[in-house]
Motif scaffolding. Structure first.
Motif, PDB file in Angstrom:
ATOM      1  N   UNK A 198       0.815  -1.213   0.000  1.00 45.25           N
ATOM      2  CA  UNK A 198       0.000   0.000   0.000  1.00 45.25           C
ATOM      3  C   UNK A 198       0.845   1.259   0.000  1.00 45.25           C
ATOM      4  N   UNK A 199       1.888   1.274   0.808  1.00 44.12           N
ATOM      5  CA  UNK A 199       2.790   2.432   0.845  1.00 44.12           C
ATOM      6  C   UNK A 199       3.489   2.601  -0.501  1.00 44.12           C
ATOM      7  N   UNK A 200       3.949   1.512  -1.084  1.00 42.83           N
ATOM      8  CA  UNK A 200       4.631   1.580  -2.389  1.00 42.83           C
ATOM      9  C   UNK A 200       3.686   2.101  -3.473  1.00 42.83           C
ATOM     10  N   UNK A 201       2.459   1.617  -3.503  1.00 40.93           N
ATOM     11  CA  UNK A 201       1.491   2.092  -4.495  1.00 40.93           C
ATOM     12  C   UNK A 201       1.159   3.570  -4.290  1.00 40.93           C
ATOM     13  N   UNK A 202       1.074   4.010  -3.048  1.00 38.58           N
ATOM     14  CA  UNK A 202       0.824   5.417  -2.766  1.00 38.58           C
ATOM     15  C   UNK A 202       1.935   6.309  -3.276  1.00 38.58           C
ATOM     16  N   UNK A 203       3.166   5.900  -3.057  1.00 38.79           N
ATOM     17  CA  UNK A 203       4.307   6.685  -3.537  1.00 38.79           C
ATOM     18  C   UNK A 203       4.364   6.710  -5.060  1.00 38.79           C
ATOM     19  N   UNK A 204       4.070   5.588  -5.679  1.00 38.92           N
ATOM     20  CA  UNK A 204       4.082   5.524  -7.140  1.00 38.92           C
ATOM     21  C   UNK A 204       3.000   6.418  -7.718  1.00 38.92           C
ATOM     22  N   UNK A 205       1.809   6.398  -7.143  1.00 43.13           N
ATOM     23  CA  UNK A 205       0.722   7.222  -7.677  1.00 43.13           C
ATOM     24  C   UNK A 205       1.002   8.703  -7.477  1.00 43.13           C
ATOM     25  N   UNK A 206       1.659   9.088  -6.403  1.00 45.33           N
ATOM     26  CA  UNK A 206       2.012  10.496  -6.209  1.00 45.33           C
ATOM     27  C   UNK A 206       3.008  10.959  -7.253  1.00 45.33           C
ATOM     28  N   UNK A 207       3.956  10.109  -7.598  1.00 46.32           N
ATOM     29  CA  UNK A 207       4.940  10.471  -8.614  1.00 46.32           C
ATOM     30  C   UNK A 207       4.364  10.396 -10.019  1.00 46.32           C
TER      31      UNK A 207
END
Length: 162
Positions: free
Chosen positions: A31-40
């Protein structure tokens, strides 16, 4: 009697899979990884405006060069939602509709607030590039909400985006 080592191995053979804690830790990390990817992946307002400014600076450079090559004035004209390039031909300005690069376009994130320094007296905003290789320096500022980007022209053909 079964030796101790064989009893331990038989006990572990029945335990297969992951514990609930292990599964939850993996889900939190994913979940944290997907959140960071979507922000970028989703550009912010400032990044989108920066990209728009870079594209516009390149087109202004091209319009300036086109005016020199054609030996006719070329103008950039902009409104809040779109911009176009004009060619001075036979005592009037004509839209460069057939030019693939200098055609009329809509801003990607319209409406924008456009300001020109030194200020232009005409509406819509217009920048004219003459036939000479030296023009007046100017600063064109694109603003959207709290973000803004400035395109600086030094008058001798260099355009920078800040």
């Amino acid at each position: 009697m079964i030796p101790h080592r064989e009893r331990v191995d038989k006990g572990r053979a029945g335990q297969r899979g992951f514990t609930l804690i292990e599964v939850l830790v993996v889900l939190v990390i994913a979940g944290i990884a997907l959140g960071l990817i979507s922000l970028n992946a989703m550009p912010g307002e400032r990044q989108a405006l920066q990209r728009e400014g870079q594209r516009l600076a390149l087109l202004l450079q091209l319009a300036r060069d086109e005016a020199i090559v054609r030996n006719r004035p070329v103008a950039f004209e902009a409104e809040a939602d779109r911009y176009r390039f004009l060619l001075y031909d036979e005592r009037q300005w004509r839209v460069m509709a057939r030019d693939e690069l200098l055609r009329e376009r809509a801003f990607d994130h319209a409406p924008l607030v456009l300001t020109l320094a030194p200020a232009a007296a005409s509406a819509p905003l217009r920048i004219v590039f003459g036939r000479e290789p030296v023009d007046r320096p100017f600063v064109l500022t694109l603003s959207s909400g709290a973000a803004s980007v400035a395109i600086r022209a030094d008058g001798v053909g260099r355009f920078s985006v800040e």
